[in-house]
Design a protein around this motif. Structure first.
Motif, mmCIF file in Angstrom:
data_model
loop_
_atom_site.group_PDB
_atom_site.id
_atom_site.type_symbol
_atom_site.label_atom_id
_atom_site.label_comp_id
_atom_site.label_asym_id
_atom_site.label_seq_id
_atom_site.Cartn_x
_atom_site.Cartn_y
_atom_site.Cartn_z
ATOM 1 N N LEU A 70 0.827 -1.198 0.000
ATOM 2 C CA LEU A 70 0.000 0.000 0.000
ATOM 3 C C LEU A 70 0.866 1.255 0.000
ATOM 4 C CD1 LEU A 70 -2.836 1.183 0.147
ATOM 5 C CD2 LEU A 70 -2.773 0.902 2.631
ATOM 6 N N PHE A 71 1.924 1.230 0.792
ATOM 7 C CA PHE A 71 2.851 2.353 0.855
ATOM 8 C C PHE A 71 3.483 2.603 -0.513
ATOM 9 C CE2 PHE A 71 7.096 4.122 2.151
ATOM 10 C CZ PHE A 71 6.621 5.302 2.701
ATOM 11 N N GLY A 72 3.911 1.530 -1.167
ATOM 12 C CA GLY A 72 4.502 1.659 -2.496
ATOM 13 C C GLY A 72 3.531 2.223 -3.512
ATOM 14 N N THR A 73 2.274 1.802 -3.434
ATOM 15 C CA THR A 73 1.260 2.291 -4.365
ATOM 16 C C THR A 73 0.972 3.762 -4.135
ATOM 17 O OG1 THR A 73 0.237 0.098 -4.455
ATOM 18 C CG2 THR A 73 -1.093 1.945 -5.206
ATOM 19 N N VAL A 74 0.910 4.157 -2.876
ATOM 20 C CA VAL A 74 0.691 5.566 -2.540
ATOM 21 C C VAL A 74 1.792 6.431 -3.146
ATOM 22 C CG1 VAL A 74 0.794 7.217 -0.622
ATOM 23 C CG2 VAL A 74 -0.694 5.215 -0.463
ATOM 24 N N LEU A 75 3.025 5.996 -3.030
ATOM 25 C CA LEU A 75 4.142 6.758 -3.592
ATOM 26 C C LEU A 75 4.108 6.747 -5.122
ATOM 27 C CD1 LEU A 75 7.058 5.548 -1.276
ATOM 28 C CD2 LEU A 75 5.914 7.770 -1.218
ATOM 29 N N ALA A 76 3.837 5.594 -5.696
ATOM 30 C CA ALA A 76 3.935 5.445 -7.156
ATOM 31 C C ALA A 76 2.905 6.270 -7.902
ATOM 32 C CB ALA A 76 3.789 3.974 -7.531
ATOM 33 N N ARG A 77 1.708 6.403 -7.374
ATOM 34 C CA ARG A 77 0.680 7.104 -8.151
ATOM 35 C C ARG A 77 1.013 8.585 -8.288
ATOM 36 N NH1 ARG A 77 -4.823 8.326 -4.800
ATOM 37 N NH2 ARG A 77 -3.903 9.050 -2.858
ATOM 38 N N ARG A 78 1.697 9.167 -7.320
ATOM 39 C CA ARG A 78 2.125 10.567 -7.433
ATOM 40 C C ARG A 78 3.375 10.672 -8.307
ATOM 41 N NH1 ARG A 78 -2.586 12.601 -5.948
ATOM 42 N NH2 ARG A 78 -3.126 12.174 -3.778
ATOM 43 N N THR A 79 4.274 9.740 -8.148
ATOM 44 C CA THR A 79 5.516 9.774 -8.912
ATOM 45 C C THR A 79 5.247 9.660 -10.406
ATOM 46 O OG1 THR A 79 6.527 8.611 -7.053
ATOM 47 C CG2 THR A 79 7.844 8.829 -9.028
ATOM 48 N N ASP A 80 4.268 8.866 -10.786
ATOM 49 C CA ASP A 80 3.926 8.736 -12.205
ATOM 50 C C ASP A 80 3.580 10.099 -12.800
ATOM 51 O OD1 ASP A 80 4.326 6.019 -12.088
ATOM 52 O OD2 ASP A 80 2.198 5.508 -11.969
ATOM 53 N N THR A 81 2.812 10.883 -12.048
ATOM 54 C CA THR A 81 2.434 12.217 -12.516
ATOM 55 C C THR A 81 3.654 13.126 -12.626
ATOM 56 O OG1 THR A 81 0.233 12.025 -11.518
ATOM 57 C CG2 THR A 81 1.021 14.248 -12.016
ATOM 58 N N LEU A 82 4.485 13.146 -11.589
ATOM 59 C CA LEU A 82 5.672 13.989 -11.594
ATOM 60 C C LEU A 82 6.646 13.589 -12.704
ATOM 61 C CD1 LEU A 82 6.465 14.367 -7.793
ATOM 62 C CD2 LEU A 82 5.930 16.212 -9.388
ATOM 63 N N ASN A 83 6.863 12.297 -12.843
ATOM 64 C CA ASN A 83 7.795 11.826 -13.869
ATOM 65 C C ASN A 83 7.328 12.225 -15.268
ATOM 66 O OD1 ASN A 83 9.579 10.676 -12.074
ATOM 67 N ND2 ASN A 83 8.754 8.618 -12.264
ATOM 68 N N ALA A 84 6.026 12.122 -15.509
ATOM 69 C CA ALA A 84 5.496 12.487 -16.819
ATOM 70 C C ALA A 84 5.705 13.976 -17.095
ATOM 71 C CB ALA A 84 4.014 12.140 -16.896
ATOM 72 N N LEU A 85 5.453 14.812 -16.094
ATOM 73 C CA LEU A 85 5.611 16.254 -16.267
ATOM 74 C C LEU A 85 7.083 16.626 -16.467
ATOM 75 C CD1 LEU A 85 3.096 17.520 -13.560
ATOM 76 C CD2 LEU A 85 2.830 17.681 -16.040
ATOM 77 N N ARG A 86 7.969 16.002 -15.707
ATOM 78 C CA ARG A 86 9.393 16.302 -15.837
ATOM 79 C C ARG A 86 9.948 15.814 -17.172
ATOM 80 N NH1 ARG A 86 10.750 14.792 -9.521
ATOM 81 N NH2 ARG A 86 10.677 16.945 -8.745
#
Length: 228
Positions: A70-86
């Motif tokens: 659950l912790f990994g999923t919480v982190l990953a869903r935000r990181t996907d957005t940031l990575n795409a924007l960067r």
């Protein structure tokens, strides 16, 4: 052979169940994000997350798995957005021709500052969570694969501008840049205390000074080009 016609009522029922399932999953992830941000990973229980989300323990397990998952999923869903924007910001820089270290710094920092300034309470919780875990080495294995690939693409571009820089120096300046960004996003109360003036309303208010500060540090820390 003719295919049987789809029953519209069955289709709508299925769509409704899927939508409710997605909404419940989002509620579980949002609740977990808030709990982890407020109390830290170790102090949070699945029972607390279930209570925060208003669901049963079984629902948390169904949508999130174990606490680690659950912790990994919480982190990953935000990181996907940031990575795409960067990644998009870097592609725009490269498509535009020559660019500077400052351009790279701004492209890397601006997406996080913009998102953190939207006023979304869940993104504020995420920022709080990242600020909490970034200084604790035990969490690095969980965030390494999420953040490092895009970070390395930016490091590669800085290396092209400063080819004499060592891998350690490049990694260090990017890490310090990220730390400065996280500090501004997490809290600006000390700026207000030291200056005696109200702090900016949002992290984005500090975009220019943050980018200038980090760019200056990077340019000073890395060896200049031989032609300079």
């Amino acid at each position: 052979m003719p295919q049987p016609l789809e029953n519209p009522e069955t289709s709508r029922s299925t769509d409704g169940r899927l939508a409710r399932g997605e909404a419940t999953r989002d509620r579980v992830l949002d609740a977990a994000e808030r709990c982890f941000a407020a109390n830290g990973f170790a102090a949070v229980t699945i029972r607390q997350i279930a209570r925060e989300a208003g669901v049963t323990l079984g629902v948390v397990g169904f949508h999130g798995g174990s606490k680690d998952e659950l912790f990994g999923t919480v982190l990953a869903r935000r990181t996907d957005t940031l990575n795409a924007l960067r990644t998009e910001a870097l592609a725009e820089l490269k498509a535009g021709g020559a660019f500077t270290i400052r351009d790279l710094v701004d492209a890397y920092l601006a997406p996080y500052l913009q998102i953190a300034s939207r006023g979304d309470p869940q993104w504020r919780a995420y920022a709080q969570l990242i600020a909490r875990i970034v200084s604790d080495d035990q969490y690095y294995p969980q965030v390494r694969d999420l953040y490092d690939p895009v970070a390395r693409t930016y490091i590669d571009e800085i290396r092209r501008l400063r080819p004499a820089a060592s891998a350690e120096a490049l990694a260090t300046v990017l890490t310090l840049t990220v730390s400065s960004m996280l500090s501004i996003v997490a809290s600006r109360v000390r700026i207000e205390g030291l200056s005696g003036k109200p702090a900016g309303d949002s992290p984005l208010d500090y975009r220019t000074i943050l980018v200038d500060f980090c760019t200056g540090g990077i340019e000073k820390a890395l060896p200049p080009n031989e032609a300079s």
